[in-house]
Design a protein around this motif. Structure first.
Motif, PDB file in Angstrom:
ATOM      1  N   VAL A 134      26.070  68.604   0.736  1.00 50.98           N
ATOM      2  CA  VAL A 134      27.357  68.156   1.293  1.00 50.98           C
ATOM      3  C   VAL A 134      27.334  66.668   1.656  1.00 50.98           C
ATOM      4  O   VAL A 134      28.284  65.941   1.326  1.00 50.98           O
ATOM      5  CB  VAL A 134      27.788  69.032   2.491  1.00 50.98           C
ATOM      6  N   PRO A 135      26.295  66.147   2.306  1.00 52.98           N
ATOM      7  CA  PRO A 135      26.303  64.711   2.596  1.00 52.98           C
ATOM      8  C   PRO A 135      26.430  63.841   1.343  1.00 52.98           C
ATOM      9  O   PRO A 135      27.139  62.836   1.356  1.00 52.98           O
ATOM     10  CB  PRO A 135      24.959  64.481   3.295  1.00 52.98           C
ATOM     11  N   LEU A 136      25.775  64.254   0.271  1.00 50.44           N
ATOM     12  CA  LEU A 136      25.864  63.471  -0.960  1.00 50.44           C
ATOM     13  C   LEU A 136      27.268  63.553  -1.562  1.00 50.44           C
ATOM     14  O   LEU A 136      27.787  62.567  -2.076  1.00 50.44           O
ATOM     15  CB  LEU A 136      24.815  63.945  -1.972  1.00 50.44           C
ATOM     16  N   VAL A 137      27.875  64.741  -1.493  1.00 48.26           N
ATOM     17  CA  VAL A 137      29.250  64.889  -1.963  1.00 48.26           C
ATOM     18  C   VAL A 137      30.167  63.966  -1.169  1.00 48.26           C
ATOM     19  O   VAL A 137      31.084  63.354  -1.725  1.00 48.26           O
ATOM     20  CB  VAL A 137      29.726  66.359  -1.833  1.00 48.26           C
ATOM     21  N   LEU A 138      29.912  63.835   0.121  1.00 47.03           N
ATOM     22  CA  LEU A 138      30.738  62.991   0.980  1.00 47.03           C
ATOM     23  C   LEU A 138      30.355  61.513   0.886  1.00 47.03           C
ATOM     24  O   LEU A 138      30.975  60.667   1.535  1.00 47.03           O
ATOM     25  CB  LEU A 138      30.640  63.473   2.433  1.00 47.03           C
ATOM     26  N   GLY A 139      29.326  61.213   0.105  1.00 42.52           N
ATOM     27  CA  GLY A 139      28.943  59.822  -0.108  1.00 42.52           C
ATOM     28  C   GLY A 139      28.177  59.196   1.035  1.00 42.52           C
ATOM     29  O   GLY A 139      28.267  57.999   1.276  1.00 42.52           O
ATOM     30  N   THR A 140      27.385  60.003   1.731  1.00 37.95           N
ATOM     31  CA  THR A 140      26.637  59.491   2.874  1.00 37.95           C
ATOM     32  C   THR A 140      25.180  59.914   2.814  1.00 37.95           C
ATOM     33  O   THR A 140      24.870  61.059   2.511  1.00 37.95           O
ATOM     34  CB  THR A 140      27.258  59.969   4.205  1.00 37.95           C
ATOM     35  N   LEU A 141      24.315  58.994   3.100  1.00 36.90           N
ATOM     36  CA  LEU A 141      22.889  59.323   3.196  1.00 36.90           C
ATOM     37  C   LEU A 141      22.509  59.683   4.628  1.00 36.90           C
ATOM     38  O   LEU A 141      21.645  60.525   4.852  1.00 36.90           O
ATOM     39  CB  LEU A 141      22.040  58.157   2.696  1.00 36.90           C
ATOM     40  N   TRP A 142      23.155  59.045   5.608  1.00 41.21           N
ATOM     41  CA  TRP A 142      22.823  59.301   7.008  1.00 41.21           C
ATOM     42  C   TRP A 142      23.095  60.738   7.418  1.00 41.21           C
ATOM     43  O   TRP A 142      22.386  61.293   8.262  1.00 41.21           O
ATOM     44  CB  TRP A 142      23.564  58.329   7.923  1.00 41.21           C
ATOM     45  N   ALA A 143      24.101  61.365   6.833  1.00 44.60           N
ATOM     46  CA  ALA A 143      24.415  62.756   7.179  1.00 44.60           C
ATOM     47  C   ALA A 143      23.365  63.732   6.640  1.00 44.60           C
ATOM     48  O   ALA A 143      23.382  64.915   6.992  1.00 44.60           O
ATOM     49  CB  ALA A 143      25.806  63.136   6.674  1.00 44.60           C
ATOM     50  N   LEU A 144      22.446  63.224   5.806  1.00 50.23           N
ATOM     51  CA  LEU A 144      21.336  64.075   5.364  1.00 50.23           C
ATOM     52  C   LEU A 144      20.449  64.472   6.544  1.00 50.23           C
ATOM     53  O   LEU A 144      19.836  65.538   6.526  1.00 50.23           O
ATOM     54  CB  LEU A 144      20.502  63.380   4.291  1.00 50.23           C
ATOM     55  N   ILE A 145      20.385  63.633   7.566  1.00 48.63           N
ATOM     56  CA  ILE A 145      19.529  63.938   8.723  1.00 48.63           C
ATOM     57  C   ILE A 145      19.987  65.224   9.419  1.00 48.63           C
ATOM     58  O   ILE A 145      19.196  66.170   9.545  1.00 48.63           O
ATOM     59  CB  ILE A 145      19.444  62.745   9.700  1.00 48.63           C
ATOM     60  N   PRO A 146      21.247  65.332   9.868  1.00 53.72           N
ATOM     61  CA  PRO A 146      21.649  66.608  10.469  1.00 53.72           C
ATOM     62  C   PRO A 146      21.692  67.755   9.461  1.00 53.72           C
ATOM     63  O   PRO A 146      21.477  68.915   9.833  1.00 53.72           O
ATOM     64  CB  PRO A 146      23.034  66.323  11.058  1.00 53.72           C
ATOM     65  N   ALA A 147      21.923  67.457   8.179  1.00 51.70           N
ATOM     66  CA  ALA A 147      21.916  68.515   7.160  1.00 51.70           C
ATOM     67  C   ALA A 147      20.516  69.103   7.009  1.00 51.70           C
ATOM     68  O   ALA A 147      20.354  70.321   6.895  1.00 51.70           O
ATOM     69  CB  ALA A 147      22.417  67.976   5.822  1.00 51.70           C
ATOM     70  N   VAL A 148      19.508  68.257   7.022  1.00 48.47           N
ATOM     71  CA  VAL A 148      18.121  68.735   6.948  1.00 48.47           C
ATOM     72  C   VAL A 148      17.781  69.542   8.202  1.00 48.47           C
ATOM     73  O   VAL A 148      17.123  70.587   8.117  1.00 48.47           O
ATOM     74  CB  VAL A 148      17.130  67.560   6.736  1.00 48.47           C
ATOM     75  N   ILE A 149      18.232  69.087   9.360  1.00 41.46           N
ATOM     76  CA  ILE A 149      18.011  69.847  10.600  1.00 41.46           C
ATOM     77  C   ILE A 149      18.662  71.221  10.490  1.00 41.46           C
ATOM     78  O   ILE A 149      18.069  72.235  10.854  1.00 41.46           O
ATOM     79  CB  ILE A 149      18.519  69.065  11.833  1.00 41.46           C
ATOM     80  N   SER A 150      19.877  71.289   9.938  1.00 52.08           N
ATOM     81  CA  SER A 150      20.560  72.574   9.725  1.00 52.08           C
ATOM     82  C   SER A 150      19.731  73.474   8.821  1.00 52.08           C
ATOM     83  O   SER A 150      19.581  74.668   9.091  1.00 52.08           O
ATOM     84  CB  SER A 150      21.933  72.362   9.080  1.00 52.08           C
ATOM     85  N   ALA A 151      19.197  72.903   7.746  1.00 50.62           N
ATOM     86  CA  ALA A 151      18.384  73.683   6.805  1.00 50.62           C
ATOM     87  C   ALA A 151      17.104  74.183   7.477  1.00 50.62           C
ATOM     88  O   ALA A 151      16.695  75.333   7.263  1.00 50.62           O
ATOM     89  CB  ALA A 151      18.055  72.849   5.569  1.00 50.62           C
ATOM     90  N   ILE A 152      16.491  73.352   8.300  1.00 47.50           N
ATOM     91  CA  ILE A 152      15.273  73.760   9.018  1.00 47.50           C
ATOM     92  C   ILE A 152      15.592  74.913   9.977  1.00 47.50           C
ATOM     93  O   ILE A 152      14.837  75.890  10.056  1.00 47.50           O
ATOM     94  CB  ILE A 152      14.640  72.564   9.765  1.00 47.50           C
ATOM     95  N   ILE A 153      16.710  74.810  10.683  1.00 45.16           N
ATOM     96  CA  ILE A 153      17.111  75.895  11.582  1.00 45.16           C
ATOM     97  C   ILE A 153      17.332  77.176  10.790  1.00 45.16           C
ATOM     98  O   ILE A 153      16.946  78.266  11.229  1.00 45.16           O
ATOM     99  CB  ILE A 153      18.357  75.504  12.398  1.00 45.16           C
ATOM    100  N   LEU A 154      17.922  77.060   9.601  1.00 50.00           N
ATOM    101  CA  LEU A 154      18.151  78.244   8.770  1.00 50.00           C
ATOM    102  C   LEU A 154      16.831  78.831   8.267  1.00 50.00           C
ATOM    103  O   LEU A 154      16.694  80.050   8.160  1.00 50.00           O
ATOM    104  CB  LEU A 154      19.083  77.911   7.610  1.00 50.00           C
ATOM    105  N   VAL A 155      15.843  77.998   7.985  1.00 50.38           N
ATOM    106  CA  VAL A 155      14.517  78.506   7.608  1.00 50.38           C
ATOM    107  C   VAL A 155      13.915  79.270   8.787  1.00 50.38           C
ATOM    108  O   VAL A 155      13.337  80.353   8.616  1.00 50.38           O
ATOM    109  CB  VAL A 155      13.597  77.360   7.137  1.00 50.38           C
TER     110      VAL A 155
END
Length: 188
Positions: A134-155
């Motif tokens: 989603v961050p890449l679709v939205l054209g942002t690299l900074w939003a990868l940080i909370p996206a990765v945190i979300s993925a870690i929580i899901l793991v």
């Protein structure tokens, strides 16, 4: 374009998943919800629904990431659709698929069809793919940080849910010996 894809992915289950399964998901006994999930899920949802879009918006507003190439955005959209397709496939095959973790006291059984023959938590695999692109679709690299945190929580949620199912769902231990991978085929 992304808004259209997002809406299509959100409404697709209503057309693909059996009405009886959808009805089952609407009836929820709050007492059957697993206690750890009442803590883990809200944290993940804050990152998914608020922090990632907020960071993406701030990044877009202040131009911190610069311009993301169109081919990367298009690839991310394709991966987003694939992630959602995996999640919907899991929903369509599992009448017990739900947003909250709970064991149905009557009639709950281990689902082994569809994507469940490859990994034990295919819905989470689809979600992780979606979260990360989603961050890449939205054209942002900074939003990868909370996206990765979300993925870690899901793991972490996957680990906790798998442990709960091993303890409480009849036949799940045997299933976990047949299907070795929780999320990522051939890896984990």
């Amino acid at each position: 374009a992304f808004l259209g894809i997002l809406l299509a992915c959100q409404f697709a289950p209503a057309f693909i998943v059996s009405p009886s399964i959808l009805k089952e998901r609407m009836v929820r006994d709050s007492k059957s919800r697993i206690s750890w999930d009442t803590k883990v899920s809200p944290i993940m949802m804050v990152f998914v629904a608020f922090v990632t879009p907020l960071v993406a918006g701030l990044d877009a507003r202040f131009g911190l990431s610069g311009q993301i190439q169109l081919n990367i955005i298009v690839l991310a959209m394709i991966l987003y659709v694939i992630g959602n397709a995996i999640e919907i496939w899991a929903m369509a095959n599992n009448p017990f698929f739900d947003v909250v973790v709970h064991i149905h006291r009557e009639g709950h059984y281990v689902v082994k069809e569809g994507p469940y023959q490859f990994v034990r938590h295919p819905g989470y695999l689809g979600m992780i793919i979606s979260f990360l692109v989603v961050p890449l679709v939205l054209g942002t690299l900074w939003a990868l940080i909370p996206a990765v945190i979300s993925a870690i929580i899901l793991v972490i949620r996957t680990i906790l849910e798998d442990g709960t199912l091993q303890k409480e769902l009849t036949g799940y231990k045997e299933y976990s010996q047949e299907v070795h991978y929780r999320l990522f085929p051939g890896i984990w």
